[in-house]
Design a protein around this motif. Structure first.
Motif, PDB file in Angstrom:
ATOM      1  N   LYS A  82      11.014  80.339  31.558  1.00 34.41           N
ATOM      2  CA  LYS A  82      10.050  79.530  30.806  1.00 34.41           C
ATOM      3  C   LYS A  82       9.507  80.318  29.625  1.00 34.41           C
ATOM      4  N   VAL A  83       9.324  79.602  28.510  1.00 36.36           N
ATOM      5  CA  VAL A  83       8.720  80.183  27.312  1.00 36.36           C
ATOM      6  C   VAL A  83       7.329  79.586  27.119  1.00 36.36           C
ATOM      7  N   ILE A  84       6.350  80.453  26.857  1.00 40.12           N
ATOM      8  CA  ILE A  84       4.994  80.010  26.522  1.00 40.12           C
ATOM      9  C   ILE A  84       4.681  80.489  25.111  1.00 40.12           C
ATOM     10  N   SER A  85       4.228  79.570  24.267  1.00 40.85           N
ATOM     11  CA  SER A  85       3.906  79.921  22.893  1.00 40.85           C
ATOM     12  C   SER A  85       2.642  79.196  22.457  1.00 40.85           C
ATOM     13  N   ASP A  86       2.148  79.555  21.280  1.00 41.47           N
ATOM     14  CA  ASP A  86       0.979  78.865  20.730  1.00 41.47           C
ATOM     15  C   ASP A  86       1.259  77.379  20.549  1.00 41.47           C
ATOM     16  N   ASP A  87       2.493  77.049  20.155  1.00 36.47           N
ATOM     17  CA  ASP A  87       2.841  75.641  19.952  1.00 36.47           C
ATOM     18  C   ASP A  87       2.748  74.858  21.249  1.00 36.47           C
ATOM     19  N   ASP A  88       3.163  75.451  22.356  1.00 40.45           N
ATOM     20  CA  ASP A  88       3.091  74.770  23.651  1.00 40.45           C
ATOM     21  C   ASP A  88       1.647  74.519  24.060  1.00 40.45           C
ATOM     22  N   LEU A  89       0.745  75.385  23.616  1.00 41.68           N
ATOM     23  CA  LEU A  89      -0.655  75.296  24.017  1.00 41.68           C
ATOM     24  C   LEU A  89      -1.518  74.611  22.958  1.00 41.68           C
ATOM     25  N   ALA A  90      -0.872  74.051  21.951  1.00 43.96           N
ATOM     26  CA  ALA A  90      -1.580  73.341  20.873  1.00 43.96           C
ATOM     27  C   ALA A  90      -2.557  74.249  20.137  1.00 43.96           C
ATOM     28  N   VAL A  91      -2.177  75.513  19.969  1.00 45.87           N
ATOM     29  CA  VAL A  91      -2.979  76.457  19.193  1.00 45.87           C
ATOM     30  C   VAL A  91      -2.397  76.513  17.787  1.00 45.87           C
TER      31      VAL A  91
ATOM     32  N   GLU B 271      -4.412  77.935  12.075  1.00 46.81           N
ATOM     33  CA  GLU B 271      -5.760  78.138  11.546  1.00 46.81           C
ATOM     34  C   GLU B 271      -6.652  78.889  12.519  1.00 46.81           C
ATOM     35  N   SER B 272      -6.255  78.973  13.788  1.00 52.83           N
ATOM     36  CA  SER B 272      -7.051  79.721  14.765  1.00 52.83           C
ATOM     37  C   SER B 272      -7.133  81.194  14.409  1.00 52.83           C
ATOM     38  N   TYR B 273      -6.150  81.688  13.621  1.00 55.63           N
ATOM     39  CA  TYR B 273      -6.128  83.108  13.265  1.00 55.63           C
ATOM     40  C   TYR B 273      -6.899  83.393  11.977  1.00 55.63           C
TER      41      TYR B 273
ATOM     42  N   ILE C 252     -10.475  82.862  21.305  1.00 53.63           N
ATOM     43  CA  ILE C 252     -10.290  81.689  22.150  1.00 53.63           C
ATOM     44  C   ILE C 252      -8.803  81.401  22.327  1.00 53.63           C
ATOM     45  N   ALA C 253      -8.024  81.566  21.251  1.00 53.44           N
ATOM     46  CA  ALA C 253      -6.580  81.330  21.332  1.00 53.44           C
ATOM     47  C   ALA C 253      -5.917  82.313  22.299  1.00 53.44           C
ATOM     48  N   ARG C 254      -6.328  83.595  22.248  1.00 47.96           N
ATOM     49  CA  ARG C 254      -5.757  84.591  23.164  1.00 47.96           C
ATOM     50  C   ARG C 254      -6.138  84.279  24.604  1.00 47.96           C
ATOM     51  N   ALA C 255      -7.391  83.851  24.811  1.00 46.05           N
ATOM     52  CA  ALA C 255      -7.825  83.500  26.162  1.00 46.05           C
ATOM     53  C   ALA C 255      -7.031  82.310  26.691  1.00 46.05           C
ATOM     54  N   THR C 256      -6.734  81.344  25.833  1.00 46.46           N
ATOM     55  CA  THR C 256      -5.926  80.191  26.238  1.00 46.46           C
ATOM     56  C   THR C 256      -4.531  80.633  26.636  1.00 46.46           C
TER      57      THR C 256
END
Length: 307
Positions: free
Chosen positions: A36-45, A48-50, A58-62
């Motif tokens: 499985k791959v987990i990315s910012d796109d999968d988590l709707a991050v 602009e969060s950066y 918050i993005a890192r915690a997610t």
């Protein structure tokens, strides 16, 4: 099974390498193994969060929450992100050790100019602002094979046509699983009634010992009987409403003050264990029988009785 941490500059081709690794492992691993791959796109991050340090935290915690949820011994988890902070990579390493899985780091290497070029050419709405891109590149902490949380480290240049997929596969399927250390082990918690049991059992034993002394001279092993809080528990008494504790007092008169002093010392040590989950001598038996036995041994030691 394993945690693969992808690291690199923003817009350096990390998602492309993560997809290559995913496809290779999926085609060569057993059907029972999940990849499985987990990315910012999968988590709707979004990117602009950066732009803002608070939103980035918050993005890192997610991301970390998602990793915690999916990491497992039957899964190869690929974390597709910049992971540019070494402290965050160390946090992932500790989580992997706690879960009992292998680790590997893949560093996608690209020049800042190449990353800026690719970022400017993006038309998928996932472009970083130029100032954000430059700030992330400046803050990037490069992985190193010399530190344990980045090892084993596989560095893949952006233009490498043949990434070391087989070596990565060997590392995450046959490599050493590092055991959890003290810092990553889950601390056992004391039951909610631990303090109540501690106070009741120690007070009752002190009272029983003073009553036994009043009934006759002490010396040699005796069995003290106290009322139990744990009705129906596994005690050594025939009646489950009482608890029997074996104790060997010294051949002299005992004072209430010295017994209370020893009791306070014992309780203070156990109170710390309620928070820490253990004492310097190891794990704690929080039941009445365990507390009574430990307190009896503590009294014997404190009163100078040879065992």
């Amino acid at each position: 099974m394993a945690l693969i941490t992808i690291s690199g500059y923003p817009s350096s081709g990390k998602s492309t390498r993560a997809a290559q690794i995913h496809d290779f492992l999926s085609s060569t691993s057993s059907p029972q193994l999940k990849v499985k791959v987990i990315s910012d796109d999968d988590l709707a991050v979004d990117r602009e969060s950066y732009d803002d340090s608070l939103q980035e935290k918050i993005a890192r915690a997610t991301l970390f929450t998602a990793i915690t949820r999916h990491i497992a011994k039957d899964t190869i988890l690929i974390v597709d992100g910049m992971n540019y902070i070494k402290g965050f990579r160390y946090q992932l390493y500790c989580k992997a050790r706690e879960a009992g899985v292998r680790v590997a780091t893949v560093y996608v290497l690209a020049t800042p100019d190449q990353c800026r070029k690719w970022n400017d050419e993006r038309e998928d709405g996932k472009r970083y602002k130029p100032q954000t891109l430059d700030a992330l590149i400046q803050r990037f902490e490069e992985p190193s094979s010399m530190v344990r949380w980045d090892a084993p480290l596989f560095t893949i240049p952006w233009d490498d046509p043949a990434p070391p997929l087989e070596r990565i596969s060997d590392a995450v399927t046959t490599g050493i699983v590092k055991p959890p250390n003290v810092g990553t082990q889950i601390t056992p918690k004391a039951p909610t009634d631990a303090l109540r049991t501690l106070e009741h059992t120690t007070n009752a034993l002190v009272s029983a010992l003073m009553a036994a002394q009043a009934a006759g001279p002490l010396g040699g092993p005796i069995v003290l009987t106290i009322d139990s809080l744990e009705l129906g528990s596994n005690t050594s008494a025939d009646d489950n409403s009482v608890l029997r504790v074996r104790l060997t007092p010294p051949h002299r008169a005992l004072t209430l003050s010295e017994l209370q002093r020893l009791k306070r010392q014992f309780v203070a040590a156990r109170r710390k264990a309620v928070t820490l989950g253990s004492t310097e001598k190891g794990s704690v038996d929080w039941g009445e029988e365990g507390v009574g036995r430990a307190f009896a041994e503590f009294l014997e030691e404190g009163l100078g009785v040879a065992r």
